[in-house]
Design an enzyme around this catalytic site. Structure first.
Site: not given
Ligand SMILES: Cc1ncc(COP(=O)(O)O)c(C=O)c1O
Length: 415
Positions: A374, A133, A229-230, A204
């Site tokens: 995705r 990322f 938040y995921k 991560d």
């Protein structure tokens, strides 16, 4: 019909039977889900837990509105980064006092990379993976720019790690699950290899926390960052979390030495003295209202068995992969269960309009440039049957060519 929960269903009837026997099925009622849709984007922004508005309302109206400044003590606001960190700890295999909630993933990574370089004086390289990322790579570049001779080296692939692990490498930073392909890395083996080369390891966990069991302690990981938040459903832009193994707490020096990392923030001393323990990684206080969202969702996670989540996640992703492959689609996500997280990526030259057409049908996935669709699978609120139907919807969108309609090619600022 007897049901083996480890099976990947190959018919809609099997999906219905698995839903009827699903030990996680009751969790679905705890989430606010699209009325006529299937949300396959919980790996990007998790859905709203039903309990969250009430917890946020109480925090705003009662704690802030009525108790005002007394809330710091009365409602123990002051301890929240630690208390919430301790509730995230079991989800990532950390001990009490090894996780703290604060800042964003990027800011936490800045603190950890700087601290790691300081723990390895004489070594100046940060190793990352080119396809990670981007914020992780940008932060590595920013941090190494602050150290004389510092360099950020990007591996073409994690498979090239051996060739680059020389005695200048201070720290390696990798995502446990790749945000695009969904590939899951072997945390134990890679961490051990990095340690053998004398370097430190930062993971991560953005795409793995809440998606699968993680054991930072058993893998002897030095440091980790993650978001809430995921898969954890704490809400848009909710704060990140930071893990530091207890063995580093006394020696670590992080650069953002704000007052909440001071040994006595309310003594208002002019000189900096770091506090003991994980509190060293705090800078200032995270948004109290955002912490309310995290508090609310952790009341659910306190009751979740991550082994059940993993088993269902592998069945859901396996089902989706098999259906896509049966249609001749190019699935980028590894088929072997031990190599994938909880998402499936499919390559298609017209991925963007195909995803938009699917969204119009109520199946919400997302697009990652240049050519990936995705789909994230969140076992606490998805059923087998709706995943079966989502694969069917993708089949129909492609077969009908409906994605060719002009409106599906219009791009917003955020894709
Ligand atoms: C793997 C990974 N790392 C970092 C981030 C960015 O985190 P933040 O915006 O909290 O800095 C994301 C965001 O989606 C991500 O997927």
């Amino acid at each position: 019909m007897s049901v083996d929960l480890a099976t990947i269903p190959s018919s809609r009837e099997q999906c219905l039977a698995l839903d009827a026997a699903d030990p996680l099925a009751a969790f679905r009622a705890e989430y606010t889900l699209p009325a006529n849709g299937t949300y396959l984007d919980g790996n990007s922004l998790g859905v709203l837990p039903v309990r969250t508005p009430e917890v946020v309302r109480r925090t705003v109206e009662e704690e802030w509105g009525k108790d005002l400044i007394t809330s710091w003590n009365k409602h123990s606001w002051i301890d929240l980064p630690y208390r919430l960190g301790d509730r995230i700890a079991p989800l990532v295999g950390a001990g009490a006092g090894e996780v703290v909630v604060c800042d964003s993933v990027s800011v936490n990574l800045f603190k950890l990379l700087t601290a790691a370089l300081r723990l390895r004086p004489g070594r100046r390289t940060v190793l990352g993976e080119r396809d990670s990322f981007p914020t992780d790579l940008y932060i590595a570049e920013g941090v190494t720019g602050l150290f004389e001779g510092g360099r950020s080296v990007l591996l073409p692939s994690v498979d090239d790690l051996d060739a680059h692990l020389d005695d200048d490498v201070a720290v390696v930073v990798l995502s446990q699950v790749d945000y695009r392909t969904g590939r899951l890395l072997d945390m134990a083996a890679i961490t051990a290899k990095v340690h053998r080369a004398g370097a430190l390891m930062i993971w991560d966990l953005c795409h793995s926390a809440g998606a699968l069991p993680i054991d930072l302690t058993a893998c002897e990981v030095d440091f980790a960052v993650g978001c809430t938040y995921k898969y954890l459903n704490a809400g848009p832009c909710a704060p990140g979390f930071l893990y530091a193994a207890a063995r580093h707490h006394d020696t670590v020096e992080q650069p953002l030495t704000g007052w909440f990392s001071h040994a006595a923030p309310f003594a208002f001393e002019s000189d900096y003295r770091p506090t003991q323990g994980i509190g060293r990684f705090l800078t200032s206080f995270p948004s109290l209202l955002a912490l309310a969202g995290l508090r609310a969702t952790l009341e659910i996670w306190d009751r979740v068995d991550l082994e059940l989540v993993r088993a269902k996640s592998l069945a859901l992703t396996g089902l989706f992969i098999e259906q896509c492959r049966a249609d001749g689609l190019e699935v980028v996500t590894p088929g072997q269960p031990e190599l994938r997280g909880s998402q499936v990526a499919v390559r298609h030259p017209e991925a963007f309009p195909v995803v938009q057409a699917l969204i119009e049908r109520g199946v919400i996935g997302d697009f990652r440039a240049p050519d990936l669709m995705r789909f994230g699978f969140t076992p606490l609120y998805l059923s087998y049957t709706e995943v079966w139907d989502a694969a069917q919807a993708l089949r129909e969108v492609l077969a009908s060519g409906e994605w060719r309609a002009e409106r599906f090619s219009v791009r917003g600022a955020v894709t």
